[in-house]
Design a protein around this motif. Structure first.
Motif, PDB file in Angstrom:
ATOM      1  N   UNK A  44       2.145   2.707   0.769  1.00  0.00           N
ATOM      2  CA  UNK A  44       2.548   2.999  -0.675  1.00  0.00           C
ATOM      3  C   UNK A  44       1.734   5.350  -0.414  1.00  0.00           C
ATOM      4  N   UNK A  45       2.698   5.630  -0.883  1.00  0.00           N
ATOM      5  CA  UNK A  45       2.867   7.333  -0.435  1.00  0.00           C
ATOM      6  C   UNK A  45       0.803   8.005  -0.725  1.00  0.00           C
ATOM      7  N   UNK A  64       6.886   2.191   2.806  1.00  0.00           N
ATOM      8  CA  UNK A  64       7.230   2.586   1.909  1.00  0.00           C
ATOM      9  C   UNK A  64       8.528   2.149   1.323  1.00  0.00           C
ATOM     10  N   UNK A  65       8.160   2.371  -0.338  1.00  0.00           N
ATOM     11  CA  UNK A  65       9.684   1.650  -0.462  1.00  0.00           C
ATOM     12  C   UNK A  65      10.434   2.587  -2.320  1.00  0.00           C
ATOM     13  N   UNK A  71       4.198  11.557  -6.485  1.00  0.00           N
ATOM     14  CA  UNK A  71       3.365  11.536  -5.532  1.00  0.00           C
ATOM     15  C   UNK A  71       2.927  12.919  -5.105  1.00  0.00           C
ATOM     16  N   UNK A  72       4.239  13.837  -5.225  1.00  0.00           N
ATOM     17  CA  UNK A  72       4.439  15.058  -4.262  1.00  0.00           C
ATOM     18  C   UNK A  72       3.721  16.154  -5.214  1.00  0.00           C
ATOM     19  N   UNK A  94      13.966  14.076 -11.673  1.00  0.00           N
ATOM     20  CA  UNK A  94      13.247  15.374 -11.054  1.00  0.00           C
ATOM     21  C   UNK A  94      11.875  14.743 -10.148  1.00  0.00           C
ATOM     22  N   UNK A  95      12.213  14.192  -9.215  1.00  0.00           N
ATOM     23  CA  UNK A  95      11.460  13.712  -8.279  1.00  0.00           C
ATOM     24  C   UNK A  95      11.345  15.543  -7.414  1.00  0.00           C
ATOM     25  N   UNK A  96      11.976  16.631  -7.579  1.00  0.00           N
ATOM     26  CA  UNK A  96      11.246  17.789  -6.922  1.00  0.00           C
ATOM     27  C   UNK A  96      10.805  18.513  -7.144  1.00  0.00           C
ATOM     28  N   UNK A  97      11.160  17.887  -8.708  1.00  0.00           N
ATOM     29  CA  UNK A  97      10.176  18.849  -9.668  1.00  0.00           C
ATOM     30  C   UNK A  97       8.740  19.468  -9.093  1.00  0.00           C
ATOM     31  N   UNK A  98       8.297  20.880  -9.262  1.00  0.00           N
ATOM     32  CA  UNK A  98       7.167  21.196  -8.268  1.00  0.00           C
ATOM     33  C   UNK A  98       6.396  21.168  -7.640  1.00  0.00           C
ATOM     34  N   UNK A  99       7.952  21.576  -6.667  1.00  0.00           N
ATOM     35  CA  UNK A  99       8.256  21.745  -5.403  1.00  0.00           C
ATOM     36  C   UNK A  99       8.896  22.553  -4.953  1.00  0.00           C
TER      37      UNK A  99
END
Length: 332
Positions: A44-45, A64-65, A71-72, A94-99
């Motif tokens: 897990x992350x 990790x899957x 997580x980010x 929206x994986x990279x939202x907030x980066x």
């Protein structure tokens, strides 16, 4: 030192990287705000224990899957995220939202297949590596319009078509890697939007034909790799606009001849910049143009003696440059 002053000093020190926590089974390098986690037991992350100032995060060789936006969230200062050789099958929307600072994302050697819309659209990515996954379709909705991406690596996937609609969103792309896929053709306008492209790798696919105009907008190309495909001939004018091309690899195709004038526009080829080996060249009258060009530009050909005749029978195994004009005329 009074207890209050000592407490204040401790709090100030804990604002520095030296006081930040480090996840178990990971290594942290505070001077460059880098975290490296490469232990198999991870499944897990490790988001809860990551230092908030982390700018470079590497998680590799773990179980990790899945990775999501949540997580980010703890690492808003990320500039580089390396996630290679894991078991990642799913990426959250929206994986990279907030980066807002993320420039580089590497997902090499995972198990990705279908990716959600907008998955890479919320960060100013310059480098995106999706090498060696199981992707069959590169979605036009992965990225937003006018993406900042300059390098895209989709090699080692299962693509059968050039994703021209995705490329239309990549006006800044200068490096595109598509080798080791299942591409069968490059449609005539699929690369038109990539006007800044400098390096294009199409090695080891199943491409058997190219339209004469396919590279007409890629005026900045310096490196073009099309080796180990199924090309039987090259249309006249294919390289007409590639006056900046320095390296061209056509090794191990099914080329038998070269149309007159095909290589004349390649005025910027460097020494040993052209690879023609491993093709079944037919050394009859039609080989005269290539023979003349190679003898005139021998230093520009990589291992010229390996460019050999496969026909007619009397010339099998002879290098093209070693032929005489009388031999070529006799074989016509």
């Amino acid at each position: 030192m009074t207890s209050s002053r000592f407490l204040l000093l401790s709090l100030l020190l804990c604002l520095l990287p030296v006081c930040l926590s480090c996840p178990a089974l990971c290594r942290c390098f505070s001077r460059r705000a880098e975290v490296v986690c490469d232990s198999t037991p991870f499944d897990s992350f490790p988001s809860d224990s990551l230092p908030q100032n982390t700018s470079i995060l590497t998680i590799q060789f773990t179980n990790i899957s899945t990775i999501t936006e949540t997580h980010l969230n703890r690492t808003p200062n990320l500039q580089e995220l390396h996630l290679f050789s894991n078991q990642i099958q799913n990426l959250g929307p929206h994986l990279l939202r907030g980066l807002p600072k993320l420039r580089s994302l590497d997902l090499t050697d995972n198990k990705l297949t279908n990716l959600p819309a907008n998955v890479f659209s919320h960060a100013p990515l310059e480098s995106l590596v999706l090498k060696n996954n199981q992707i069959e379709i590169a979605g036009e909705d992965w990225l937003s319009e006018n993406s900042t991406l300059t390098w895209l690596d989709l090699s080692g996937n299962r693509l059968t078509k050039i994703p021209g609609s995705l490329f239309g969103k990549l006006p800044n792309l200068d490096n595109l890697d598509l080798p080791n896929n299942r591409l069968e053709k490059v449609t005539e306008r699929s690369l038109d939007a990539l006007t800044k492209l400098e390096r294009l790798n199409l090695n080891n696919n199943k491409i058997d034909t190219l339209d004469s105009t396919v590279f007409q907008k890629n005026l900045n190309l310096t490196h073009l790799f099309i080796s180990r495909n199924k090309l039987q001939k090259l249309p006249q004018g294919l390289f007409r606009n590639l006056v900046n091309l320095q390296h061209l690899n056509l090794e191990e195709n099914q080329l038998q001849t070269m149309a007159p004038g095909s290589l004349d526009s390649l005025v910027s080829l460097e020494e040993e910049g052209l690879d023609l080996a491993g093709n079944p060249w037919t050394c009859d009258g039609k080989i005269e143009y290539l023979w003349r060009w190679m003898n005139k530009n021998k230093s520009r050909v990589f291992l010229p003696d390996t460019v050999k005749c496969a026909a007619p029978p009397a010339l099998i195994g002879r290098s093209v440059v070693s032929l005489t004009q009388s031999e070529i005329k006799a074989a016509a």
